[in-house]
Write an enzyme that holds these catalytic residues in place. Sequence first.
Site, PDB file in Angstrom:
ATOM      1  N   ARG A  35      -0.055  14.224  12.731  1.00 33.13           N
ATOM      2  CA  ARG A  35       0.429  14.223  11.238  1.00 33.13           C
ATOM      3  C   ARG A  35       0.488  15.485  10.469  1.00 33.13           C
ATOM      4  O   ARG A  35       0.155  15.920   9.475  1.00 33.13           O
ATOM      5  CB  ARG A  35      -0.677  13.341  10.536  1.00 33.13           C
ATOM      6  CG  ARG A  35      -0.996  12.195  11.018  1.00 33.13           C
ATOM      7  CD  ARG A  35      -0.246  11.157  11.531  1.00 33.13           C
ATOM      8  NE  ARG A  35       0.320  10.595   9.915  1.00 33.13           N
ATOM      9  CZ  ARG A  35      -0.340   9.198   9.597  1.00 33.13           C
ATOM     10  NH1 ARG A  35      -1.351   8.907  10.110  1.00 33.13           N
ATOM     11  NH2 ARG A  35       0.308   8.856   8.535  1.00 33.13           N
TER      12      ARG A  35
ATOM     13  N   ARG B 115      -8.768  -0.418   4.648  1.00 36.30           N
ATOM     14  CA  ARG B 115      -8.036   0.627   3.962  1.00 36.30           C
ATOM     15  C   ARG B 115      -6.404   0.018   3.885  1.00 36.30           C
ATOM     16  O   ARG B 115      -5.907   0.579   2.781  1.00 36.30           O
ATOM     17  CB  ARG B 115      -7.758   1.901   4.964  1.00 36.30           C
ATOM     18  CG  ARG B 115      -8.930   2.651   5.188  1.00 36.30           C
ATOM     19  CD  ARG B 115      -8.647   4.071   5.977  1.00 36.30           C
ATOM     20  NE  ARG B 115      -7.251   4.441   5.399  1.00 36.30           N
ATOM     21  CZ  ARG B 115      -6.276   4.956   6.384  1.00 36.30           C
ATOM     22  NH1 ARG B 115      -6.463   4.974   7.660  1.00 36.30           N
ATOM     23  NH2 ARG B 115      -5.075   5.081   6.105  1.00 36.30           N
TER      24      ARG B 115
ATOM     25  N   LYS C  17       0.892  -1.370   0.013  1.00 37.49           N
ATOM     26  CA  LYS C  17      -0.094  -0.102   0.111  1.00 37.49           C
ATOM     27  C   LYS C  17       0.830   1.322   0.018  1.00 37.49           C
ATOM     28  O   LYS C  17       0.547   2.039  -0.809  1.00 37.49           O
ATOM     29  CB  LYS C  17      -0.906   0.152   1.338  1.00 37.49           C
ATOM     30  CG  LYS C  17      -1.372   1.277   1.545  1.00 37.49           C
ATOM     31  CD  LYS C  17      -2.374   1.478   2.875  1.00 37.49           C
ATOM     32  CE  LYS C  17      -1.605   1.615   4.003  1.00 37.49           C
ATOM     33  NZ  LYS C  17      -1.215   2.954   4.338  1.00 37.49           N
ATOM     34  N   ASN C  18       1.876   1.397   0.820  1.00 36.76           N
ATOM     35  CA  ASN C  18       2.798   2.463   1.220  1.00 36.76           C
ATOM     36  C   ASN C  18       3.975   2.566  -0.145  1.00 36.76           C
ATOM     37  O   ASN C  18       4.380   3.665  -0.205  1.00 36.76           O
ATOM     38  CB  ASN C  18       3.381   2.393   2.532  1.00 36.76           C
ATOM     39  CG  ASN C  18       2.375   2.614   3.470  1.00 36.76           C
ATOM     40  OD1 ASN C  18       1.091   2.952   3.124  1.00 36.76           O
ATOM     41  ND2 ASN C  18       2.726   2.342   4.565  1.00 36.76           N
TER      42      ASN C  18
ATOM     43  N   ASP D 201       4.916   0.399  12.150  1.00 40.53           N
ATOM     44  CA  ASP D 201       3.628  -0.238  11.544  1.00 40.53           C
ATOM     45  C   ASP D 201       3.267  -1.572  11.983  1.00 40.53           C
ATOM     46  O   ASP D 201       2.336  -2.117  11.687  1.00 40.53           O
ATOM     47  CB  ASP D 201       3.579  -0.082  10.100  1.00 40.53           C
ATOM     48  CG  ASP D 201       3.498   1.398   9.458  1.00 40.53           C
ATOM     49  OD1 ASP D 201       3.591   1.531   8.305  1.00 40.53           O
ATOM     50  OD2 ASP D 201       3.124   2.269  10.464  1.00 40.53           O
TER      51      ASP D 201
ATOM     52  N   CYS E 103      -5.069   7.829   9.676  1.00 39.12           N
ATOM     53  CA  CYS E 103      -5.063   7.124  11.212  1.00 39.12           C
ATOM     54  C   CYS E 103      -4.946   8.400  12.183  1.00 39.12           C
ATOM     55  O   CYS E 103      -4.343   9.225  11.787  1.00 39.12           O
ATOM     56  CB  CYS E 103      -4.058   6.314  11.222  1.00 39.12           C
ATOM     57  SG  CYS E 103      -4.392   4.828  10.222  1.00 39.12           S
TER      58      CYS E 103
END
Length: 415
Positions: free
Chosen positions: A121, A396, A22-23, A304, A116
């Site tokens: 952030r 997600r 995903k990242n 993560d 999230c």
Amino acid sequence: MSEIVITKSPPLCGNIICSGSKNAALPILAATILTKGKNIIQNVPRLTDTENMLEILTALGGVCNININTVEVDFTDCREYSASYELMNTFRGSFFLAAPILSRMGRARISMPGGCPIGNRPIDLHLKGFAAMGAEIENGHGYVDLYCEKLKGAKIYLDFPSVGATENLIMAAVMAEGETIIENAAAEPEITDLANFLIKQGAKIHGAGSDTIKIFGVKCLEPVTYSVISDRIEAGTFMSAFAITGGHGKIENVNPVHLKPVTAKLREMGAYVDEHRNYINIDASKKLSSANIKTLPFPGFPTDMQAQFSALLCETEGSGIIVETVFENRFLHIGELNRMGANIRIDGRSSYIEGNKHLSGANVCAMDLRGGASLVLAGLCADGETRITGANHIKRGYENLCGKLRSIGANIFLE
Ligand code: EPZ
């Protein structure tokens, strides 16, 4: 609102295949804006975040065609410099659009990032880099407006090795005038994957994967076909699932080099891990001992994977300590694990986890992506039934998590 329902599962056993990262996929999909033509991106995971990214690219003028995990994105025309607030505000990865839109259009309007609730952030490091490259920046009404006819190369020092800021500034630099040097850059594998995609298109990037990255601006980039790396966090989550249930199995489509800190920690705890070029065998049938963990930027232990190991340490012999140094609010799952019978105490950025707990199933709530994954892991070994609301957070970042875990023996269903 979908729920995940889990009952105590036997030791997981069998082969499980990882999806694309995903990242890595999110910045690479955003980077397609830089090319006048059709890029073909393979191994793209089908997730809420990647679907949202494709919706945004379409809104900007890109022509997107999806065939299972292969995505064609044609940006011959780029008509817009912004997309809807609702779309951009749903995930953090939308902020990766800032640089490619600004570079292509000379201006960009991006909503303040969502994602999230694991910390505030901020995006100050992104903006500091854009300003150094000549962009004018305005903040207001939940948006960031960026203006610059032609970005210029600059020397930028990142106060923190931010993954997103490093990725955004690489994308800003690849067609800027002159040379850009990013110091104290993040070194995550997803950054190297973005750089490799851009280099294949004709970009001149040196040092990706180290703390100093040099980029020499080029006139244009050519569309290519590129396959995204596999998801190391999904792989680490599967390793944790085998570990917490005392199972054994094979994890395929994975690069063991990207998982070294996770593999090292599991070996320290007593698991047997056998690494091969594109798969890993793990055997955790022996009771694991506890460990202490400190999350760090790559190549340190990944933040993560912190939540997943919080659950795992509840089941190991002895107590452990996990220190979260990357995000300031990444313990949202702890309260929910304690509701399942865990005994975890938080003191600032440290969590003290008592081992040998026999977790019990409960109704719990996923409040962020990896916290949700930790609740899934806890449910696999807890007595009775665990119902997890907030499954949208999990969708997600994990492609078909329930189906994949069921294939190795988990009693887990999405309702
Ligand atoms: C990326 O987020 C990942 N997301 C995150 O994965 C991952 O946890 C994180 O990198 C760290 O590895 C995506 O790639 C889409 P950062 P990002 O910028 O880029 C501070 C998941 O579960 N910071 O490296 O947002 C920030 O507050 C997600 O898949 C600033 O201070 O992470 C944080 O404390 C969660 N100013 C630290 O840096 C800035 O301008 C790390 O953030 C930017 C960041």
